[in-house]
Scaffold this motif. Structure first.
Motif, PDB file in Angstrom:
ATOM      1  N   LEU A   1       0.815  -1.213   0.000  1.00  0.00           N
ATOM      2  CA  LEU A   1       0.000   0.000   0.000  1.00  0.00           C
ATOM      3  C   LEU A   1       0.853   1.270   0.000  1.00  0.00           C
ATOM      4  O   LEU A   1       0.329   2.356  -0.244  1.00  0.00           O
ATOM      5  N   SER A   2       2.156   1.139   0.262  1.00  0.00           N
ATOM      6  CA  SER A   2       3.025   2.315   0.211  1.00  0.00           C
ATOM      7  C   SER A   2       3.263   2.762  -1.223  1.00  0.00           C
ATOM      8  O   SER A   2       3.621   3.909  -1.480  1.00  0.00           O
ATOM      9  N   ASN A   3       3.066   1.830  -2.165  1.00  0.00           N
ATOM     10  CA  ASN A   3       3.229   2.144  -3.588  1.00  0.00           C
ATOM     11  C   ASN A   3       2.404   1.142  -4.389  1.00  0.00           C
ATOM     12  O   ASN A   3       2.769  -0.032  -4.490  1.00  0.00           O
ATOM     13  N   LEU A   4       1.300   1.591  -4.946  1.00  0.00           N
ATOM     14  CA  LEU A   4       0.434   0.697  -5.709  1.00  0.00           C
ATOM     15  C   LEU A   4       1.058   0.291  -7.041  1.00  0.00           C
ATOM     16  O   LEU A   4       0.473  -0.477  -7.801  1.00  0.00           O
ATOM     17  N   GLY A   5       2.265   0.801  -7.314  1.00  0.00           N
ATOM     18  CA  GLY A   5       3.007   0.350  -8.486  1.00  0.00           C
ATOM     19  C   GLY A   5       3.581  -1.048  -8.291  1.00  0.00           C
ATOM     20  O   GLY A   5       3.953  -1.712  -9.262  1.00  0.00           O
ATOM     21  N   TYR A   6       3.661  -1.520  -7.040  1.00  0.00           N
ATOM     22  CA  TYR A   6       4.125  -2.880  -6.769  1.00  0.00           C
ATOM     23  C   TYR A   6       3.038  -3.867  -7.178  1.00  0.00           C
ATOM     24  O   TYR A   6       1.885  -3.750  -6.758  1.00  0.00           O
ATOM     25  N   LYS A   7       3.418  -4.873  -7.972  1.00  0.00           N
ATOM     26  CA  LYS A   7       2.466  -5.897  -8.385  1.00  0.00           C
ATOM     27  C   LYS A   7       2.628  -7.191  -7.586  1.00  0.00           C
ATOM     28  O   LYS A   7       1.669  -7.919  -7.370  1.00  0.00           O
ATOM     29  N   THR A   8       3.866  -7.492  -7.185  1.00  0.00           N
ATOM     30  CA  THR A   8       4.137  -8.685  -6.383  1.00  0.00           C
ATOM     31  C   THR A   8       5.236  -8.340  -5.381  1.00  0.00           C
ATOM     32  O   THR A   8       5.843  -7.264  -5.449  1.00  0.00           O
ATOM     33  N   PHE A   9       5.516  -9.276  -4.470  1.00  0.00           N
ATOM     34  CA  PHE A   9       6.619  -9.016  -3.544  1.00  0.00           C
ATOM     35  C   PHE A   9       7.962  -9.134  -4.253  1.00  0.00           C
ATOM     36  O   PHE A   9       8.979  -8.717  -3.703  1.00  0.00           O
ATOM     37  N   GLY A  10       7.972  -9.684  -5.488  1.00  0.00           N
ATOM     38  CA  GLY A  10       9.185  -9.633  -6.297  1.00  0.00           C
ATOM     39  C   GLY A  10       9.518  -8.199  -6.674  1.00  0.00           C
ATOM     40  O   GLY A  10      10.689  -7.793  -6.671  1.00  0.00           O
ATOM     41  N   ASP A  11       8.485  -7.405  -6.984  1.00  0.00           N
ATOM     42  CA  ASP A  11       8.685  -5.979  -7.267  1.00  0.00           C
ATOM     43  C   ASP A  11       9.235  -5.252  -6.043  1.00  0.00           C
ATOM     44  O   ASP A  11      10.109  -4.387  -6.164  1.00  0.00           O
ATOM     45  N   ILE A  12       8.705  -5.600  -4.893  1.00  0.00           N
ATOM     46  CA  ILE A  12       9.164  -4.965  -3.650  1.00  0.00           C
ATOM     47  C   ILE A  12      10.636  -5.273  -3.415  1.00  0.00           C
ATOM     48  O   ILE A  12      11.429  -4.386  -3.086  1.00  0.00           O
ATOM     49  N   ALA A  13      11.015  -6.533  -3.610  1.00  0.00           N
ATOM     50  CA  ALA A  13      12.399  -6.946  -3.362  1.00  0.00           C
ATOM     51  C   ALA A  13      13.369  -6.229  -4.286  1.00  0.00           C
ATOM     52  O   ALA A  13      14.422  -5.753  -3.857  1.00  0.00           O
ATOM     53  N   LYS A  14      13.021  -6.124  -5.560  1.00  0.00           N
ATOM     54  CA  LYS A  14      13.958  -5.481  -6.505  1.00  0.00           C
ATOM     55  C   LYS A  14      14.052  -3.987  -6.247  1.00  0.00           C
ATOM     56  O   LYS A  14      15.101  -3.375  -6.457  1.00  0.00           O
ATOM     57  N   ASP A  15      12.961  -3.378  -5.766  1.00  0.00           N
ATOM     58  CA  ASP A  15      12.977  -1.943  -5.484  1.00  0.00           C
ATOM     59  C   ASP A  15      13.767  -1.644  -4.213  1.00  0.00           C
ATOM     60  O   ASP A  15      14.509  -0.658  -4.142  1.00  0.00           O
ATOM     61  N   MET A  16      13.626  -2.479  -3.218  1.00  0.00           N
ATOM     62  CA  MET A  16      14.270  -2.228  -1.928  1.00  0.00           C
ATOM     63  C   MET A  16      15.675  -2.816  -1.833  1.00  0.00           C
ATOM     64  O   MET A  16      16.561  -2.238  -1.198  1.00  0.00           O
ATOM     65  N   LEU A  17      15.890  -3.977  -2.443  1.00  0.00           N
ATOM     66  CA  LEU A  17      17.160  -4.689  -2.266  1.00  0.00           C
ATOM     67  C   LEU A  17      18.020  -4.729  -3.522  1.00  0.00           C
ATOM     68  O   LEU A  17      19.214  -5.000  -3.439  1.00  0.00           O
ATOM     69  N   GLY A  18      17.415  -4.497  -4.685  1.00  0.00           N
ATOM     70  CA  GLY A  18      18.193  -4.501  -5.917  1.00  0.00           C
ATOM     71  C   GLY A  18      17.643  -5.483  -6.934  1.00  0.00           C
ATOM     72  O   GLY A  18      16.865  -6.384  -6.595  1.00  0.00           O
ATOM     73  N   PRO A  19      18.058  -5.341  -8.222  1.00  0.00           N
ATOM     74  CA  PRO A  19      17.562  -6.224  -9.280  1.00  0.00           C
ATOM     75  C   PRO A  19      17.787  -7.705  -8.993  1.00  0.00           C
ATOM     76  O   PRO A  19      16.942  -8.544  -9.311  1.00  0.00           O
ATOM     77  N   TRP A  20      18.941  -8.045  -8.403  1.00  0.00           N
ATOM     78  CA  TRP A  20      19.235  -9.444  -8.111  1.00  0.00           C
ATOM     79  C   TRP A  20      18.198 -10.043  -7.169  1.00  0.00           C
ATOM     80  O   TRP A  20      17.816 -11.220  -7.307  1.00  0.00           O
ATOM     81  N   ALA A  21      17.733  -9.242  -6.201  1.00  0.00           N
ATOM     82  CA  ALA A  21      16.768  -9.742  -5.226  1.00  0.00           C
ATOM     83  C   ALA A  21      15.435 -10.033  -5.890  1.00  0.00           C
ATOM     84  O   ALA A  21      14.791 -11.056  -5.601  1.00  0.00           O
ATOM     85  N   GLY A  22      14.993  -9.134  -6.792  1.00  0.00           N
ATOM     86  CA  GLY A  22      13.763  -9.393  -7.511  1.00  0.00           C
ATOM     87  C   GLY A  22      13.847 -10.666  -8.329  1.00  0.00           C
ATOM     88  O   GLY A  22      12.900 -11.454  -8.394  1.00  0.00           O
ATOM     89  N   PHE A  23      15.014 -10.884  -8.945  1.00  0.00           N
ATOM     90  CA  PHE A  23      15.256 -12.096  -9.731  1.00  0.00           C
ATOM     91  C   PHE A  23      15.160 -13.336  -8.844  1.00  0.00           C
ATOM     92  O   PHE A  23      14.428 -14.290  -9.153  1.00  0.00           O
ATOM     93  N   PHE A  24      15.887 -13.337  -7.739  1.00  0.00           N
ATOM     94  CA  PHE A  24      15.923 -14.498  -6.849  1.00  0.00           C
ATOM     95  C   PHE A  24      14.559 -14.776  -6.221  1.00  0.00           C
ATOM     96  O   PHE A  24      14.102 -15.920  -6.191  1.00  0.00           O
ATOM     97  N   VAL A  25      13.915 -13.732  -5.710  1.00  0.00           N
ATOM     98  CA  VAL A  25      12.635 -13.915  -5.017  1.00  0.00           C
ATOM     99  C   VAL A  25      11.569 -14.441  -5.972  1.00  0.00           C
ATOM    100  O   VAL A  25      10.833 -15.380  -5.652  1.00  0.00           O
TER     101      VAL A  25
END
Length: 474
Positions: A75-99
């Motif tokens: 809810l902090s950003n409705l641009g997030y579609k999944t927690f994969g989006d959250i991971a890549k935004d907060m932790l980096g592209p590699w995190a989105g890939f792994f998650v």
């Protein structure tokens, strides 16, 4: 010249918000009630005894906190579609890939296990039916269902959840009647005292209590589906908090309430590890028709779990393809907003359940291995949510301050959750039945690391960003 490929390319790569409030609420309930509760609780009771009540309560408490963290992040950003989006935004592209790839893989192997279970359940009704037939039919049906618009997925899960809720409420009602009327079986009268009068609430000591956490975590896999479905939900600011806040009540009623009733009617020592305690209670009480119906409920529960897995896995692959972390063609949607190629890519692997059924007596062992691996993989997914939340609070204090759906005690609880995950991993290594699956899991992450380096080099070579940008929608 216009080709089918060109037509597909012209279609917008967007998911449609086709899930309504009732879909999301029932999806949240259905995600918390799965094969792990209906079938896995039998094994849990055999190793932990009545202390399983505390196991479910503890895991449920931490799952609720994880979901609150996920809710605030989404809810902090409705641009997030999944927690994969959250991971890549907060932790980096590699995190989105792994998650994202990890979550996709965990659901694929869970779906294979569910289809294997469906084949076994069908033998209860049709003993002479070759097991590969229901497995093949289930895989084909799941593929067909997930090629429909998301509202159809919502409708299917809505009714699957209704069936599970009615079944558990029927069990609770029947159990209360049996307790009040003093039901007796083999000279033993139904009584709530059975929770402590057969070796106490910890009959197998601390070791049995710890072992209970292994299958207990598997029972809760799927509760995070609410987060995956948020991108296709109408009015998420209103509906998502309702779904998440109701988790505690669901756990208390469906998990703890049902097992308290079952172990009060039937002493826990009489429950068999390989059978559903829900079915056993109705059979021992002489409600044979009800036991048949409950077997059908367990069957639909496995189908529901697999259906949710295909949905969630395909959405993860769709997001990966848009990021350049999977083949571009998997990011296409049809005119109804269905990521058809991502669905096909995910669902086709379900047919691997068919040869698995020819493993004979090893299927049960394989199911234990798969369920443990799923539990280990989902800890990584849940952990990514918690770590992302820690980073989010530090990077966007203004968003956290403005949030109307804050995680309780947000400075402390993320660290408590991570500490609990360490305890869970130790418990997985504690038993030989789950140790090897836990040890084998790092092999998957090693393969992911190799795959990430390959995709990363390809993106750099082509002059493309390491991941797609996420719009900020507040």
């Amino acid at each position: 010249m216009t080709t089918p490929e060109n037509i597909q390319l012209a279609i917008p790569e967007q998911l449609h918000r086709g899930l309504k409030n009732r879909h999301l609420q029932l999806l949240a309930i259905g995600g918390a009630i799965g094969t792990g509760l209906f079938m896995g609780s039998g094994r849990l009771v055999s190793v932990a005894g009545p202390s399983i009540i505390f196991v479910y309560a503890i895991i449920g408490f931490f799952v609720f906190l994880i979901m609150r963290a996920l809710g605030e992040l989404l809810l902090s950003n409705l641009g997030y579609k999944t927690f994969g989006d959250i991971a890549k935004d907060m932790l980096g592209p590699w995190a989105g890939f792994f998650v994202s790839w990890n979550y996709w893989f965990s659901w694929v192997i869970a779906c294979v296990a569910d289809i294997t279970a469906i084949a076994a359940y069908c033998q209860f009704f049709w003993p002479q039916l070759p097991v590969w037939i229901p497995a093949l039919a289930a895989a084909a049906l799941l593929l067909l269902l997930n090629l429909q618009p998301v509202k159809w997925f919502g409708e299917m899960e809505f009714w699957f959840a209704i069936i599970k809720i009615v079944a558990i409420l029927a069990l609770l009602g029947a159990g209360v009647v049996l307790l009040i009327t003093g039901f007796t079986h083999n000279g033993v009268q139904a009584s709530i005292s059975h929770l402590w009068d057969i070796g106490g609430m910890f009959p197998h000591g601390l070791s049995g209590f710890i072992l209970g956490f292994q299958m207990g975590v598997f029972s809760f896999i799927g509760v995070e589906l609410v987060g995956t479905a948020a991108a296709e939900t109408e009015d998420p600011r209103k509906n998502l908090p309702k779904a998440i806040n109701s988790i505690v009540a669901r756990i208390m009623l469906f998990y703890i309430g049902s097992l308290v009733v079952i172990m009060s009617v039937i002493p826990w020592s009489e429950l068999q590890a390989g059978k559903s305690p829900f079915v056993q209670m109705f059979l021992l009480a002489g409600f044979v028709p009800a036991a048949l119906v409950m077997n059908l409920v367990v069957l639909t529960s496995a189908a529901s779990s697999a259906n949710s897995g295909v949905f969630s896995g395909s959405r993860m692959v769709f997001g990966l393809a848009k990021d350049g972390h999977a083949p571009r063609k998997l990011s296409f949607t049809d005119h109804r907003g269905v990521p058809t190629r991502a669905v096909l890519f995910t669902a086709v692997l379900l047919f691997s359940a068919v040869p698995l059924l020819f493993a004979g007596d090893n299927v049960a062992t394989a199911f234990d291995f798969v369920s443990t691996m799923c539990a280990t993989l989902v800890l990584f997914t849940w952990g990514s949510i918690v770590v992302s939340y820690i980073v989010y609070r530090r990077r966007y204090p203004e968003r956290h301050k403005a949030s109307r759906f804050k995680m309780p005690a947000g400075r402390v609880t993320p660290w408590l959750i991570l500490g609990f995950f360490v305890f869970l991993l130790v418990s997985f290594l504690y038993s030989e039945a789950t140790r090897w699956a836990t040890i084998a899991t790092p092999i998957w992450f090693a393969l992911l690391a190799i795959f990430w380096q390959s995709r990363k080099r390809k993106l750099i070579r082509e002059g493309r960003p390491l991941t797609s940008s996420i719009p900020t929608i507040t």
